[in-house]
Design an enzyme around this catalytic site. Sequence first.
Site, mmCIF file in Angstrom:
data_model
loop_
_atom_site.group_PDB
_atom_site.id
_atom_site.type_symbol
_atom_site.label_atom_id
_atom_site.label_comp_id
_atom_site.label_asym_id
_atom_site.label_seq_id
_atom_site.Cartn_x
_atom_site.Cartn_y
_atom_site.Cartn_z
ATOM 1 C CB THR A 139 38.964 45.363 34.270
ATOM 2 O OG1 THR A 139 38.348 46.653 34.215
ATOM 3 C CG2 THR A 139 38.043 44.300 33.693
ATOM 4 C CG ASP A 140 39.398 50.073 37.420
ATOM 5 O OD1 ASP A 140 38.884 51.040 38.004
ATOM 6 O OD2 ASP A 140 39.183 49.799 36.223
ATOM 7 C CB SER A 175 38.598 45.868 41.185
ATOM 8 O OG SER A 175 39.077 46.607 40.088
ATOM 9 C CB THR A 184 32.572 46.159 34.777
ATOM 10 O OG1 THR A 184 33.091 47.433 35.156
ATOM 11 C CG2 THR A 184 31.708 46.305 33.551
HETATM 12 N N1 DGL Z 1 35.170 50.136 38.825
HETATM 13 C C1 DGL Z 1 35.942 49.319 37.907
HETATM 14 C C2 DGL Z 1 36.383 48.023 38.608
HETATM 15 O O1 DGL Z 1 35.596 47.483 39.393
HETATM 16 C C3 DGL Z 1 35.148 48.950 36.694
HETATM 17 C C4 DGL Z 1 35.977 48.350 35.657
HETATM 18 C C5 DGL Z 1 35.656 46.899 35.406
HETATM 19 O O2 DGL Z 1 35.367 46.105 36.325
HETATM 20 O O3 DGL Z 1 35.796 46.558 34.229
HETATM 21 O O4 DGL Z 1 37.502 47.581 38.346
#
Ligand code: DGL
Length: 361
Positions: free
Chosen positions: A124-125, A91, A44
């Site tokens: 963050t995932d 992620s 993100t």
């Molecule tokens: N698709 C999620 C990721 O890439 C988005 C969440 C984020 O990065 O905060 O982990």
Amino acid sequence: MNQNFCRPFLLFTAMLLTAITLVPFPAHSAGHKPRVVVLATGGTIAGSGASETTTVGYKAAVFSVDHILRSVPSLKELADVRGEQIFQIASENITPAHWLTLSRRVNALLADKEVHGVVVTHGTDTMEETAYFLHLTVHSDKPVVLVGSMRPGTAISADGPINLYNAVALAASPSGAGRGVMVVMNDRISSAREVTKTNTFTADTFKTHDLGELGYLQAGKPYFYRMPVRRHTSNSIFSVDNRESLPAVEILLGYGGSGREQIDRAVAAGVKGIVFAGTGNGSLSVGALAGLSAAAAKGVAVVRASRVGSGIVTHNADIADDTLGFCTSDNLLPQKARILLMLGLTVTGAPDRLQNLFDSY
Ligand code: DGL
């Protein structure tokens, strides 16, 4: 030159030269900023939304590392920042192959005496997993900091820029050394071993349940109050050199009515290890106990963890772990226990030696 003057002068000169050579000069002189390398992986923090109010439903992993760095001009006040785009993914798509590549790159960068620290921008995932993998495989005491954001840079009150500023400040700071891999989000400094994402969309999502964070960042300055106790980084035995893959380990979940079916399917698929996130204190249903006992008897490494989120899974209490050849995860979350088990299986398959790893990392 007369003897009376010569001897004291020579003694003074010798003392001065000794003092100069003993003073530990910093890796960089006062005018020269510490070098921090930012490895961008996507997420993100590199995301883009349709409008300034789009805080969900945006596209992750859009903007380049150069774009991200340019969005925080103040970084240059902190460090000599260099950027590398190592991946560009959301992620949830990170894999052990990515972890191996990333760990090797971080180790190579930290081996360069000119590099003071590394920041990894990440979704963050699964940030907590990548952070823990690096915690166990980076062999340096220099600061390694993972950072992300919960809102894309296109949104009002985006959290990415301040998180990135804080992460670079920590990676450039002498006090960031020797504390293992850290996660910086929302002004908090957390240890890779325990930190976890606890909310699907809020900026304060990263928490370290019972044991608390390592410290804070305020106005670009780190404040520490704790040190990690378990083995990590320079004190870790795990190496990713010359390793192209890791043993397959699955996480299975215990719940009302869970039996052995999912366990039998995993064994049939050829997993080398199973982390079973049991209910409560790692409790197992009659069916799950039977399935895991059969798996262990076939040489599959079994680790009892818990789905509850904090606390110790007690070894040899309600379940005769040693007799059955089971390990227990201590207080590691299932997703962290999986990483330790994958790396543990690169050095041993013996349950007692694997348990020693869970008791010390
Ligand atoms: N698709 C999620 C990721 O890439 C988005 C969440 C984020 O990065 O905060 O982990």
